[in-house]
Structures are given as C-alpha cells and as structure tokens.
Design a protein around this motif. Structure first.
Motif, PDB file in Angstrom:
ATOM      1  N   ARG A 214       0.997  -1.007   0.036  1.00  0.00           N
ATOM      2  CA  ARG A 214      -0.081  -0.032  -0.218  1.00  0.00           C
ATOM      3  C   ARG A 214       0.796   1.379  -0.054  1.00  0.00           C
ATOM      4  O   ARG A 214       0.382   1.999  -0.891  1.00  0.00           O
ATOM      5  CB  ARG A 214      -0.762   0.231   1.052  1.00  0.00           C
ATOM      6  N   ILE A 215       1.785   1.204   1.087  1.00  0.00           N
ATOM      7  CA  ILE A 215       2.676   2.533   0.646  1.00  0.00           C
ATOM      8  C   ILE A 215       3.655   2.634  -0.267  1.00  0.00           C
ATOM      9  O   ILE A 215       3.905   3.715  -1.262  1.00  0.00           O
ATOM     10  CB  ILE A 215       3.932   1.955   2.106  1.00  0.00           C
ATOM     11  N   ASP A 216       4.251   2.126  -1.522  1.00  0.00           N
ATOM     12  CA  ASP A 216       4.219   1.476  -2.669  1.00  0.00           C
ATOM     13  C   ASP A 216       3.209   2.151  -3.539  1.00  0.00           C
ATOM     14  O   ASP A 216       3.285   1.607  -5.138  1.00  0.00           O
ATOM     15  CB  ASP A 216       4.904   0.905  -2.965  1.00  0.00           C
ATOM     16  N   GLY A 217       2.260   2.388  -3.445  1.00  0.00           N
ATOM     17  CA  GLY A 217       0.931   2.211  -4.159  1.00  0.00           C
ATOM     18  C   GLY A 217       0.396   1.634  -4.948  1.00  0.00           C
ATOM     19  O   GLY A 217      -0.573   1.416  -5.999  1.00  0.00           O
ATOM     20  N   LYS A 218       0.679  -0.451  -4.234  1.00  0.00           N
ATOM     21  CA  LYS A 218       0.161  -1.079  -5.095  1.00  0.00           C
ATOM     22  C   LYS A 218      -1.382  -2.085  -4.088  1.00  0.00           C
ATOM     23  O   LYS A 218      -1.267  -2.028  -2.749  1.00  0.00           O
ATOM     24  CB  LYS A 218       0.969  -1.775  -4.861  1.00  0.00           C
ATOM     25  N   GLU A 219      -2.364  -2.688  -5.241  1.00  0.00           N
ATOM     26  CA  GLU A 219      -2.865  -2.974  -4.194  1.00  0.00           C
ATOM     27  C   GLU A 219      -2.259  -4.821  -4.416  1.00  0.00           C
ATOM     28  O   GLU A 219      -2.320  -5.436  -6.115  1.00  0.00           O
ATOM     29  CB  GLU A 219      -5.119  -2.799  -4.623  1.00  0.00           C
ATOM     30  N   VAL A 220      -2.250  -5.651  -3.408  1.00  0.00           N
ATOM     31  CA  VAL A 220      -1.555  -6.802  -3.566  1.00  0.00           C
ATOM     32  C   VAL A 220      -2.373  -7.612  -3.378  1.00  0.00           C
ATOM     33  O   VAL A 220      -3.371  -8.093  -2.417  1.00  0.00           O
ATOM     34  CB  VAL A 220      -0.143  -6.624  -2.743  1.00  0.00           C
ATOM     35  N   GLU A 221      -2.719  -8.947  -3.992  1.00  0.00           N
ATOM     36  CA  GLU A 221      -3.383  -9.892  -3.216  1.00  0.00           C
ATOM     37  C   GLU A 221      -3.079 -10.532  -1.850  1.00  0.00           C
ATOM     38  O   GLU A 221      -1.659 -10.941  -1.797  1.00  0.00           O
ATOM     39  CB  GLU A 221      -3.519 -11.246  -4.468  1.00  0.00           C
ATOM     40  N   PRO A 222      -3.718 -11.103  -2.088  1.00  0.00           N
ATOM     41  CA  PRO A 222      -3.726 -11.429  -0.216  1.00  0.00           C
ATOM     42  C   PRO A 222      -3.007 -12.871  -0.228  1.00  0.00           C
ATOM     43  O   PRO A 222      -3.061 -14.247  -0.779  1.00  0.00           O
ATOM     44  CB  PRO A 222      -5.497 -12.549   0.969  1.00  0.00           C
ATOM     45  N   VAL A 223      -2.354 -13.640   0.289  1.00  0.00           N
ATOM     46  CA  VAL A 223      -1.211 -14.482   0.383  1.00  0.00           C
ATOM     47  C   VAL A 223      -1.269 -15.365   1.953  1.00  0.00           C
ATOM     48  O   VAL A 223      -1.123 -14.602   3.066  1.00  0.00           O
ATOM     49  CB  VAL A 223       0.557 -15.190  -0.227  1.00  0.00           C
ATOM     50  N   ALA A 224      -1.052 -16.281   1.796  1.00  0.00           N
ATOM     51  CA  ALA A 224      -1.059 -17.518   3.130  1.00  0.00           C
ATOM     52  C   ALA A 224       0.538 -16.811   4.259  1.00  0.00           C
ATOM     53  O   ALA A 224       1.127 -16.393   3.379  1.00  0.00           O
ATOM     54  CB  ALA A 224      -1.016 -18.709   3.362  1.00  0.00           C
ATOM     55  N   PRO A 225       0.590 -16.522   5.357  1.00  0.00           N
ATOM     56  CA  PRO A 225       1.612 -16.755   5.805  1.00  0.00           C
ATOM     57  C   PRO A 225       3.493 -17.306   5.559  1.00  0.00           C
ATOM     58  O   PRO A 225       4.400 -16.678   5.261  1.00  0.00           O
ATOM     59  CB  PRO A 225       1.627 -16.008   7.597  1.00  0.00           C
ATOM     60  N   GLU A 226       2.542 -18.624   5.646  1.00  0.00           N
ATOM     61  CA  GLU A 226       3.444 -19.157   4.751  1.00  0.00           C
ATOM     62  C   GLU A 226       3.972 -18.849   3.698  1.00  0.00           C
ATOM     63  O   GLU A 226       5.388 -19.526   3.322  1.00  0.00           O
ATOM     64  CB  GLU A 226       3.452 -21.187   5.176  1.00  0.00           C
ATOM     65  N   ASP A 227       3.285 -18.853   2.349  1.00  0.00           N
ATOM     66  CA  ASP A 227       3.380 -18.265   1.227  1.00  0.00           C
ATOM     67  C   ASP A 227       4.584 -16.728   0.821  1.00  0.00           C
ATOM     68  O   ASP A 227       5.245 -17.253   0.434  1.00  0.00           O
ATOM     69  CB  ASP A 227       2.148 -18.024   0.868  1.00  0.00           C
TER      70      ASP A 227
END
Length: 333
Positions: A214-227
């Motif tokens: 978000r700080i870099d202006g991106k909307e990232v897809e959620p991933v699991a912690p282990e991923d």
C-alpha cells in the motif's frame, strides 16, 4: 477404551492458536522426560478434552491412562480458566478433572517455554549474532512470534528463579524509521490500535506485506503467512522478501526492548513457529543490529545473546517441568 490409571506418567499439552501438541511425561527423576509427542490441528476438534481423548486413543500409554495433566495454553489463565487469544477453545482445570484427571493444571504457554529453557541443549538452539554472554544466574527473556506473539521471562536472582509471564505481545508497535511510521499509519486505519502482535505473528506477516504494498501504491493479493516466507526465501517475490526483511528488523527491535524491560542480561530466546523456519534469514537480516540499537544502552545489550528455540516440543518439556512445582515459583501463569 477405559484404561487403568498410570501413576508414573503425566499428560502434558501445548495449545496454540493453530496446533495442539501432546506428550507423555515421566517426572519420576530429577529432570522430566517426554515421549510419544504428537501434534494436531486445533480446528479438527471442538475442544481440548476431545483432542486429548483422540491423542490417548492413538498413543502407546503403556496400557494405562495418565492420572494427571499439565496443559500450556496460548492465552492468559485466570482462576484455572483460559481462552485462546487467537482461537475458540475455552479450557479449565475443572474440565480436565471432568475428563478423568485427578490432578490438572492449565498454565500459560510462555510460562512453559520459560521453564523449558534450562532443559535445552546447544543442539536445541540457533544463535543469531556472535554475542556469547552466559545465561547462568542471569535473567532471560522469551519472545515468540507464531499465530500470536508470546512474551515471558525467567527472573533470576540470588540463586532463585521466578517465571514472569505477561501479555507483552499486545504492547504498542513502536516505529523507528520513516517506513515504519508509514506502516503504523496504514495499519492504524485498519486496526485502530496497532500492537506488536499485529506485525510479529503469522497474520502480522500478511498485514505487513499488505501495508508495504500500500505504501508503494500497490494493491496486492492476499497470501498465506507460509507463502510469504516461502516466496521470500525462494527469491521469487521481491515484496515478500521486503516483508521478511522488515519483519526481522522489527522483531529485533522488539526483542531488544524486552531485554531492557526485564534486564535480561542472560539472553533473549525466540520461541514460536516462525523463527526456526527463517533462522538463516534472521542471521543475515538487521535483527541483531536493531536488537542493539538502543541509543545510550547499546553497550548494555551488546553482550546479550539472542537464540532461536529449535526444539519442536520445548513447551511440552516446560509443562512437564511444571509438574515439579517445588523446583520453581511460577507467577502470572
């Protein structure tokens, strides 16, 4: 199956937000010994008692049912009752008595982990950095990121040891640079108050990655912690690598803060499930630099060792040690 009572064995357990572990403990000697250790997912059982029955039905208990139980739980224990901070089980000493144990006790999981440290050998620990101060006779602190963030200390003075367990994972996150100030700002918009556990935990890895994107202006897809961990360590995802770098740096700051709070000149030990998986990354990260970066007290922390607990059933060792209550005074369990 109804089994005769076994006087020589105790059941010990370790209930986390994700997994529950059990073992049989022999406390007949000066040091407890555990055997038949196994692990299950908490989500597979409606409660602790059902998980215990499943374990006992599948373990070789030498033809007998343990007569007593000590179970460490990831949450505060008040008047023999506990609820998981990051789970749905409600547990009690009374419930364990009703399940057939003549003696039963719940303790905090970091009480158990603090008790376990004295039972760990060099092969059970992974050092971060080269500080080599001795822990003998000196207070040690424990900090552990897993499903949540646990904190405790073994306070040592005049040959005595007292285990102090607190909810230190829920103190406020303290940023130290501009990026972390922005992380705090972004996560405040989601959580209102941002505790250390909101970052230093499995779910915290996910939140931290999202905030950095978000700080870099991106909307990232959620991933699991282990991923997040797997992608970072494989070198396949720059944002995950950035996340793990920042996670380790914040972890180091928090561990140093706990060393200052408790006067833990004997060392800081990292528990939880995350640190053993990322030990090589911790060693090359800013963890140790940030651990010591305490202004006028950098020299105070420089000789304090930092070690990762690698033993997969350390809390079970501590729960077994709690059976030998005469050997340690336990506070805030």
């Amino acid at each position: 199956m109804n089994r005769p009572v076994q006087s020589g064995l105790r059941l010990v357990g370790d209930v986390g937000g994700t997994n529950v572990r059990f073992a049989l403990a022999d406390t007949s000697g000066p040091a407890p010994r555990i055997s038949e250790a196994d692990s299950y997912r908490c989500a597979d059982f409606p409660g602790l008692e059902q998980a215990i029955e499943h374990y006992l039905a599948h373990v070789d208990a030498r033809g007998a049912r343990p007569r007593s139980a000590v179970v460490a739980v990831a949450g505060p224990v008040n008047n023999g009752v506990a609820e998981l901070t990051n789970g749905h089980w409600r547990m009690s000493n009374a419930g364990l008595h009703a399940a057939g144990f003549s003696a039963a006790r719940l303790i905090n999981d970091y009480t158990a982990l603090a008790l376990a440290v004295r039972r760990l050998g060099a092969e059970d620990l992974g050092a971060i950095g080269e500080a080599n101060g001795t822990a003998e006779g000196k207070t040690i602190a424990l900090v552990g990121a897993g499903t949540g963030l646990g904190v405790a200390a073994a306070v040592r003075a005049d040959g005595e040891e007292v285990i102090a367990t607190a909810e230190g994972g829920h103190i406020a996150f303290a940023p130290v640079d501009e990026t972390e100030i922005e992380i705090l700002r972004v996560l405040t918009g989601v959580f209102g108050r941002v505790s250390l556990e909101r970052i230093l935990s499995g779910p915290g890895l996910v939140s931290l990655r999202w905030a950095l994107g978000r700080i870099d202006g991106k909307e990232v897809e959620p991933v699991a912690p282990e991923d997040v961990v797997a992608r970072a360590m494989a070198g396949s995802d720059p944002l995950c690598a950035q996340t793990l770098d920042r996670f380790c740096a914040i972890y180091g700051s928090a561990a140093g803060d706990m060393a200052l709070v408790y006067g833990a000149l004997g060392g800081v030990y990292l528990g939880g499930g995350i640190a053993p998986r990322i030990l090589p990354w911790l060693r090359k990260s800013e963890f140790r630099t940030r651990f010591e970066a305490k202004g006028r007290f950098a020299g105070y922390l420089a000789p304090v060792p930092t070690k990762v607990i690698m033993h997969p059933y350390a809390a079970l060792l501590g729960a077994a040690d709690a059976v030998l209550a005469q050997k340690s005074t336990v506070l805030a369990t």
